[in-house]
Design an enzyme around this catalytic site. Structure first.
Site, mmCIF file in Angstrom:
data_model
loop_
_atom_site.group_PDB
_atom_site.id
_atom_site.type_symbol
_atom_site.label_atom_id
_atom_site.label_comp_id
_atom_site.label_asym_id
_atom_site.label_seq_id
_atom_site.Cartn_x
_atom_site.Cartn_y
_atom_site.Cartn_z
ATOM 1 N N GLU A 265 0.887 -1.157 0.000
ATOM 2 C CA GLU A 265 0.000 0.000 0.000
ATOM 3 C C GLU A 265 0.922 1.202 0.000
ATOM 4 O OE1 GLU A 265 -2.212 1.318 3.533
ATOM 5 O OE2 GLU A 265 -1.827 3.045 2.257
ATOM 6 N N CYS A 302 -2.498 7.923 4.965
ATOM 7 C CA CYS A 302 -2.728 7.470 3.585
ATOM 8 C C CYS A 302 -4.044 7.985 3.023
ATOM 9 C CB CYS A 302 -2.655 5.950 3.509
ATOM 10 S SG CYS A 302 -3.252 5.146 4.978
#
Ligand code: NAP
Length: 521
Positions: A265, A302
């Site tokens: 990720e 994020c």
């Protein structure tokens, strides 16, 4: 708890062979005691052999045993909540109260995965019974269940030192799947990592499990991470961090004699589109909310919204003023590491060189690693001609893109790379444009949010924290939420088995009372 600074390899505390390091307090620039051991490839091998030895017994624990183990990890984390949060606060500069919340979230995730295990749906049991009379060829009995993929390597993230680190969702979902885990601790918070690792090891011992179920290694430079990805006993890798690091590990894993899946990720600007009617009526409110979310964790999250797209017209000026005001009022705050701070400053310079104009900045930095907030603006034509402007600058900054019309807004959406999330702000009269935008966004993101922001995130059954490259390396999976367990599972079919030899979950009498798909029903 006295920190030993040693590696945790199964039941053993292991001293350094590749030197030691200290944690840095990014707020005061002081080194914090004690010394932490740095390991090497031999430690990875020791942990991998143990993880492999533990795999057969751990992956065959009963669902109730495994669920109870996950619940114990949650209890153990909660019993060190304030100690863990205060050590993490020292090592990251993040507020203690926020980190206590992270401990709660981590504990909740372990309990949620305990329930996932108990329910047994993750096994995806399917039975196609024998059809001895079938013509022209009889059908044999086929039964399918998912099993754990094998020992896995997990890279702890730097930005959420608990909920995405040693005791984070990756570890919880891997252990729930029945995988054994070797955790690569992030060097930005070694003390917090040790406290979490010991809470997990304590649960391993409380439940009489094989010591190799969980180990934690640490090293200098790339050697330890590379050794983990290369090790033939490791069967999958998860990673949260930079695109550069994630892709280096991904490519390395594909070059192994036996390639393995790597779930990275990496990067996302989480674009937010304000459609015209929403811009006309909720301009200031949306601008305010956007900047509030952009500043979360000093922009080191994020799901931070970093790109706002609006069509020039009624409301744009008020939106801009609200954002400028909010950014100008934001105090500079300590960033996680000197490296992250330096790349934030470099990223802003690159954006300005690429044509973005700084229209607001927050309070001045008082210390070396303080992140000063920034708001930049560019028009749609420039944005479309300069791909660099769509890149993530990890930190408390955002880019406002003012576009000429609907066609340009759609062109901006089409120009974007893969994202973790996108948000739409709309009113009823915006629905026609929203319908044109949706297919463009569906192809580019894992989650679409209406009239809100992607942050804060729920962690549940319908959660998706994933998306097309470069948000992640494999858009078929999520790294957060209950279905993140699927990264660590693979199907096995049992054909023509006598009932007594079948895994319990697949036996004819369904002794575990689990949901099963029988002949497709
Ligand atoms: P990173 O540099 O990618 O490192 C993450 C982890 O991977 C560390 O444990 C690192 O080990 C290891 N690693 C990285 N490259 C490697 C390689 N080539 N071989 C072996 N191991 C490797 O991420 P970071 O330190 O957390 O932060 C740096 C940047 O990453 C940030 O400025 C930001 O841009 C990005 N980031 C993004 C997110 C997000 O959610 N989008 C989250 C965190 C960070 P070592 O530390 O030992 O090198």
């Amino acid at each position: 708890m006295n920190l030993t600074g040693q590696l945790i390899i199964g039941a053993e505390n292991v001293a350094a062979t590749a030197g030691t390091m200290k944690a840095l307090n990014p707020a005061t620039h002081e080194w914090i005691e004690p010394d932490f051991a740095l390991g090497d490839a031999a430690h990875v091998h020791q942990a991998a052999v143990l993880a492999d030895e533990a795999f057969d017994s751990y992956s065959h624990t009963s669902l109730s045993q495994r669920a109870a183990f996950l619940h114990s990890i949650a209890d153990n984390l909660e019993s060190v909540r304030s100690e863990l949060a205060s050590r993490a606060a020292l090592e990251t500069g993040l507020p203690q109260v926020q980190l206590e919340g992270e401990v709660n979230r981590a504990a909740t995730q372990f309990r949620q995965f305990g329930e996932v295990v108990r329910q047994g749906r993750f096994l995806q049991l399917a039975i196609d019974p024998a059809q001895p009379e079938r013509q022209p060829r009889p059908r044999m009995d086929h039964r399918l269940q998912k099993i754990a993929i094998g020992p896995v390597a997990i890279f702890g993230a730097s930005n959420f030192p608990i909920a995405y680190s040693v005791a984070g969702g990756d570890t919880a979902s891997a252990l729930a799947a029945g995988a054994t885990v070797i955790l690569k601790a992030h060097n930005a918070h070694p003390g917090a990592s040790e406290i979490q690792a010991r809470a997990i090891r304590q649960a391993v011992q409380e439940h009489g499990l094989h010591e190799g179920v969980f180990s934690m290694v640490r090293g200098a430079g790339n050697t330890i991470g590379e050794a983990l990805v290369d090790h033939p006993l490791i069967k999958a890798v998860t990673f949260t961090g930079s695109e550069h690091g994630g892709m280096a590990l991904y490519r390395r894993a594909q070059r192994r004699p036996a390639p393995i899946p790597v779930f990275t990720e990496m990067t996302s600007v989480n674009p937010t589109f304000i459609l015209p009617a929403a811009l006309a009526v909720r301009n200031g409110q949306i601008g305010d909310g956007f900047i509030e979310r952009m500043l979360v964790n000093v922009g080191q999250a994020c799901l931070r919204p970093a790109l706002l797209i609006a069509i020039k017209g009624p409301g744009l000026e008020t939106l801009r003023s609200a954002m400028v005001k909010r950014v100008s009022e934001a105090a500079a705050r300590t960033m996680l590491t000197p490296g992250i701070h330096a790349s934030y400053l470099d990223g802003l310079k690159l954006m300005e060189r690429a044509g973005a104009r700084r229209i607001a900045q927050g309070g001045a930095s008082h210390a070396d690693f303080d992140g000063q907030s920034a708001l930049l603006e560019v028009d749609g034509v420039r944005f479309l001609s300069e791909p660099l402007l769509a890149q993530e600058v990890f930190g408390p900054s955002a880019l406002l893109v003012s576009v000429d019309d609907e066609a340009q807004l759609l062109a901006v959406a089409r120009s974007l790379q893969g994202q973790l999330s996108a948000a739409l702000h709309l009113e009823n009269s915006d629905l026609a444009l929203a319908r044109r935008l949706l297919p463009v966004l569906e192809r580019r993101t894992g989650r679409i949010v209406v009239n809100a922001f992607a942050h804060p995130q729920e962690v549940n059954y319908a959660t998706v924290h994933g998306g097309p490259f470069p948000a992640t390396s494999d858009s078929r999976f999520t790294s957060v939420g209950m279905s993140s367990i699927e990264r660590f599972l693979r199907p096995v079919a049992y054909q023509g088995f006598p009932d007594v030899l079948l895994p319990e979950a697949l036996r004819e009498a369904n002794p575990l009372q689990l949901p099963r798909l029988i002949d497709g029903q």
